[in-house]
Write a protein that holds these residues in place. Structure first.
Motif, PDB file in Angstrom:
ATOM      1  N   TYR A   1       8.510  11.751 -23.281  1.00 34.80           N
ATOM      2  CA  TYR A   1       7.819  11.757 -24.572  1.00 34.80           C
ATOM      3  C   TYR A   1       6.373  12.152 -24.307  1.00 34.80           C
ATOM      4  CZ  TYR A   1      11.841   8.849 -25.793  1.00 34.80           C
ATOM      5  OH  TYR A   1      13.115   8.369 -25.964  1.00 34.80           O
ATOM      6  N   GLY A   2       6.024  13.390 -24.541  1.00 33.31           N
ATOM      7  CA  GLY A   2       4.657  13.826 -24.296  1.00 33.31           C
ATOM      8  C   GLY A   2       4.614  15.115 -23.514  1.00 33.31           C
ATOM      9  N   ASN A   3       3.460  15.446 -23.010  1.00 31.24           N
ATOM     10  CA  ASN A   3       3.246  16.698 -22.299  1.00 31.24           C
ATOM     11  C   ASN A   3       2.757  16.424 -20.878  1.00 31.24           C
ATOM     12  OD1 ASN A   3       3.832  18.585 -24.458  1.00 31.24           O
ATOM     13  ND2 ASN A   3       1.998  17.797 -25.443  1.00 31.24           N
ATOM     14  N   PRO A   4       3.153  17.268 -19.933  1.00 25.76           N
ATOM     15  CA  PRO A   4       3.988  18.460 -20.088  1.00 25.76           C
ATOM     16  C   PRO A   4       5.442  18.092 -20.388  1.00 25.76           C
ATOM     17  CG  PRO A   4       3.556  18.081 -17.769  1.00 25.76           C
ATOM     18  CD  PRO A   4       2.698  17.099 -18.520  1.00 25.76           C
ATOM     19  N   SER A   5       6.033  18.763 -21.312  1.00 26.68           N
ATOM     20  CA  SER A   5       7.383  18.428 -21.757  1.00 26.68           C
ATOM     21  C   SER A   5       8.427  18.828 -20.722  1.00 26.68           C
ATOM     22  CB  SER A   5       7.691  19.135 -23.076  1.00 26.68           C
ATOM     23  OG  SER A   5       7.800  20.536 -22.869  1.00 26.68           O
ATOM     24  N   THR A   6       9.574  18.168 -20.806  1.00 29.48           N
ATOM     25  CA  THR A   6      10.684  18.508 -19.922  1.00 29.48           C
ATOM     26  C   THR A   6      11.102  19.953 -20.116  1.00 29.48           C
ATOM     27  OG1 THR A   6      11.455  16.218 -20.024  1.00 29.48           O
ATOM     28  CG2 THR A   6      13.029  17.871 -19.243  1.00 29.48           C
ATOM     29  N   GLU A   7      11.173  20.384 -21.365  1.00 28.52           N
ATOM     30  CA  GLU A   7      11.604  21.752 -21.656  1.00 28.52           C
ATOM     31  C   GLU A   7      10.663  22.777 -21.032  1.00 28.52           C
ATOM     32  OE1 GLU A   7      12.135  24.690 -25.543  1.00 28.52           O
ATOM     33  OE2 GLU A   7      12.589  22.548 -25.747  1.00 28.52           O
ATOM     34  N   SER A   8       9.359  22.529 -21.119  1.00 28.83           N
ATOM     35  CA  SER A   8       8.406  23.500 -20.580  1.00 28.83           C
ATOM     36  C   SER A   8       8.536  23.628 -19.068  1.00 28.83           C
ATOM     37  CB  SER A   8       6.973  23.104 -20.962  1.00 28.83           C
ATOM     38  OG  SER A   8       6.553  21.942 -20.253  1.00 28.83           O
ATOM     39  N   LYS A   9       8.818  22.530 -18.389  1.00 30.49           N
ATOM     40  CA  LYS A   9       8.931  22.580 -16.942  1.00 30.49           C
ATOM     41  C   LYS A   9      10.247  23.203 -16.489  1.00 30.49           C
ATOM     42  CE  LYS A   9       4.938  21.021 -15.955  1.00 30.49           C
ATOM     43  NZ  LYS A   9       3.938  21.908 -15.309  1.00 30.49           N
ATOM     44  N   VAL A  10      11.325  22.953 -17.220  1.00 31.69           N
ATOM     45  CA  VAL A  10      12.593  23.599 -16.899  1.00 31.69           C
ATOM     46  C   VAL A  10      12.459  25.109 -17.070  1.00 31.69           C
ATOM     47  CG1 VAL A  10      14.978  23.920 -17.645  1.00 31.69           C
ATOM     48  CG2 VAL A  10      14.047  21.609 -17.393  1.00 31.69           C
TER      49      VAL A  10
ATOM     50  N   TYR B   1      12.869   5.759 -13.069  1.00 33.30           N
ATOM     51  CA  TYR B   1      13.306   4.426 -13.472  1.00 33.30           C
ATOM     52  C   TYR B   1      14.217   3.898 -12.373  1.00 33.30           C
ATOM     53  CZ  TYR B   1      11.885   6.168 -18.074  1.00 33.30           C
ATOM     54  OH  TYR B   1      11.187   6.703 -19.122  1.00 33.30           O
ATOM     55  N   PRO B   2      13.774   2.929 -11.578  1.00 30.03           N
ATOM     56  CA  PRO B   2      14.612   2.430 -10.479  1.00 30.03           C
ATOM     57  C   PRO B   2      15.957   1.890 -10.956  1.00 30.03           C
ATOM     58  CG  PRO B   2      12.348   1.657 -10.245  1.00 30.03           C
ATOM     59  CD  PRO B   2      12.449   2.281 -11.602  1.00 30.03           C
ATOM     60  N   GLN B   3      15.934   1.126 -12.058  1.00 31.05           N
ATOM     61  CA  GLN B   3      17.168   0.569 -12.623  1.00 31.05           C
ATOM     62  C   GLN B   3      17.649   1.487 -13.762  1.00 31.05           C
ATOM     63  OE1 GLN B   3      14.215  -1.188 -12.521  1.00 31.05           O
ATOM     64  NE2 GLN B   3      14.620  -2.307 -10.640  1.00 31.05           N
ATOM     65  N   TYR B   4      18.911   1.849 -13.733  1.00 30.35           N
ATOM     66  CA  TYR B   4      19.447   2.709 -14.790  1.00 30.35           C
ATOM     67  C   TYR B   4      19.564   1.958 -16.107  1.00 30.35           C
ATOM     68  CZ  TYR B   4      22.668   5.487 -17.579  1.00 30.35           C
ATOM     69  OH  TYR B   4      23.241   6.202 -18.613  1.00 30.35           O
ATOM     70  N   ALA B   5      19.192   2.633 -17.187  1.00 33.94           N
ATOM     71  CA  ALA B   5      19.447   2.129 -18.543  1.00 33.94           C
ATOM     72  C   ALA B   5      19.690   3.328 -19.443  1.00 33.94           C
ATOM     73  CB  ALA B   5      18.263   1.310 -19.061  1.00 33.94           C
ATOM     74  N   GLY B   6      20.577   3.151 -20.403  1.00 31.04           N
ATOM     75  CA  GLY B   6      20.863   4.236 -21.325  1.00 31.04           C
ATOM     76  C   GLY B   6      19.629   4.679 -22.103  1.00 31.04           C
ATOM     77  N   ALA B   7      18.729   3.722 -22.361  1.00 33.25           N
ATOM     78  CA  ALA B   7      17.548   4.030 -23.167  1.00 33.25           C
ATOM     79  C   ALA B   7      16.447   4.714 -22.369  1.00 33.25           C
ATOM     80  CB  ALA B   7      17.002   2.745 -23.788  1.00 33.25           C
ATOM     81  N   THR B   8      16.532   4.679 -21.043  1.00 37.74           N
ATOM     82  CA  THR B   8      15.478   5.268 -20.216  1.00 37.74           C
ATOM     83  C   THR B   8      16.016   6.424 -19.381  1.00 37.74           C
ATOM     84  OG1 THR B   8      15.890   3.543 -18.552  1.00 37.74           O
ATOM     85  CG2 THR B   8      14.108   3.162 -20.134  1.00 37.74           C
ATOM     86  N   SER B   9      16.735   6.107 -18.319  1.00 39.15           N
ATOM     87  CA  SER B   9      17.275   7.142 -17.438  1.00 39.15           C
ATOM     88  C   SER B   9      18.110   8.159 -18.203  1.00 39.15           C
ATOM     89  CB  SER B   9      18.135   6.499 -16.340  1.00 39.15           C
ATOM     90  OG  SER B   9      17.465   5.439 -15.716  1.00 39.15           O
ATOM     91  N   ALA B  10      18.994   7.664 -19.060  1.00 37.14           N
ATOM     92  CA  ALA B  10      19.912   8.562 -19.770  1.00 37.14           C
ATOM     93  C   ALA B  10      19.182   9.455 -20.766  1.00 37.14           C
ATOM     94  CB  ALA B  10      20.990   7.753 -20.482  1.00 37.14           C
ATOM     95  N   THR B  11      18.197   8.916 -21.479  1.00 31.99           N
ATOM     96  CA  THR B  11      17.487   9.759 -22.445  1.00 31.99           C
ATOM     97  C   THR B  11      16.618  10.796 -21.734  1.00 31.99           C
ATOM     98  OG1 THR B  11      15.640   8.193 -22.660  1.00 31.99           O
ATOM     99  CG2 THR B  11      17.488   7.949 -24.204  1.00 31.99           C
TER     100      THR B  11
ATOM    101  N   VAL C   1      19.319  12.073 -10.385  1.00 36.20           N
ATOM    102  CA  VAL C   1      19.303  10.797  -9.667  1.00 36.20           C
ATOM    103  C   VAL C   1      19.475   9.701 -10.711  1.00 36.20           C
ATOM    104  CG1 VAL C   1      17.970   9.229  -8.216  1.00 36.20           C
ATOM    105  CG2 VAL C   1      17.785  11.714  -7.886  1.00 36.20           C
ATOM    106  N   THR C   2      20.552   8.949 -10.625  1.00 36.05           N
ATOM    107  CA  THR C   2      20.839   7.961 -11.666  1.00 36.05           C
ATOM    108  C   THR C   2      20.001   6.694 -11.513  1.00 36.05           C
ATOM    109  OG1 THR C   2      22.690   7.096 -10.370  1.00 36.05           O
ATOM    110  CG2 THR C   2      23.180   8.769 -12.036  1.00 36.05           C
TER     111      THR C   2
END
Length: 241
Positions: free
Chosen positions: A17-26, A43-53, A74-75
């Motif tokens: 959420y913010g810049n530089p955006s994921t899309e711009s770097k890809v 995120y060391p611990q996986y969560a759907g709301a963090t790692s997955a998003t 990396v999950t």
């Protein structure tokens, strides 16, 4: 990674959420000719709301590429020995600097609705294992470290115990000297610098707490960078030498 692998590996960062955006770097990496991309959510611990998003944003960016590179994600790395060592080292240094040892160390993780756990999200289990591995690495007893969850909002029940309530209860029980660490955050942010040192500290002191020590996130510590490099090297296996 650039120092370790030289020109064969390009390292960059992006924001969910913010810049530089994921899309711009890809887009920039594909334009630069990268044929393989390793994506590491911090995120060391996986969560759907963090790692997955974070991964979702990465995959959406890839959808816009006519020729997609090979990708790996990396999950999690919550139980990686180097990560646990880095956490333990930060605790040991903080305790060594205190005149009196805290009665308990509170490992405060970012919270999430309990409903997610019931739906199969492994986050709570990852947090519990991180806490156990940290305790074992430090050589402590079960009463020396607690696990709780912060940043609760909304009306539904979240993972318990809530840190702000838990630290107040500790003070009322006579545990008036505590330390707090936030293992789910790779770097300090508003939820550590302001929430822990503000709201959570205030709740503890209002309940009779006398000594409150916040142990900073791993941030740019050498041990943390070393842990991330170990995770990266393992996930680059077969791609680079």
């Amino acid at each position: 990674a650039s120092e370790r692998f030289g020109a064969d590996v390009v390292v960059d960062f992006c924001m969910r959420y913010g810049n530089p955006s994921t899309e711009s770097k890809v887009r920039a990496m594909v334009a630069a000719g990268c044929e393989k991309i390793l994506f590491l959510p911090l995120y060391p611990q996986y969560a759907g709301a963090t790692s997955a998003t974070a991964n979702d944003a990465f995959f959406r960016a890839l959808m816009k590429e006519k020729r997609q590179p090979a990708v790996r994600t990396v999950t999690d790395y919550f139980d990686h020995p180097r990560y646990i060592d880095a956490l333990a080292g930060s605790v040991e240094r903080a305790y060594a600097a205190l005149d009196r040892r805290p009665d308990v160390l509170v490992a405060s993780y970012h919270g999430m609705p309990k409903r997610y756990l019931m739906e199969g999200d492994p986050y709570h289990c990852h947090c519990a294992k991180t806490t156990r591995l940290l305790r074992e690495r430090l050589g402590w007893g079960k009463d020396d470290i607690d696990m709780s969850f912060q940043s609760v909002f909304g009306r539904e029940e979240w993972l318990r115990p809530y840190t702000v309530q838990h630290v107040a209860e500790l003070a009322k029980q006579g545990k008036t000297r505590i330390a707090v660490i936030a293992p789910a955050f790779s770097a300090d942010c508003i939820e550590t610098l302001e929430e822990i040192s503000g709201e959570i500290r205030h709740a503890f002191e209002e309940a009779g707490g006398k000594q409150f020590t916040y142990i900073p996130c791993l941030n740019a510590e050498d041990a943390h960078i070393g842990a991330l490099m170990a995770v990266i090297e393992e996930n680059l296996a077969g791609w680079v030498g």
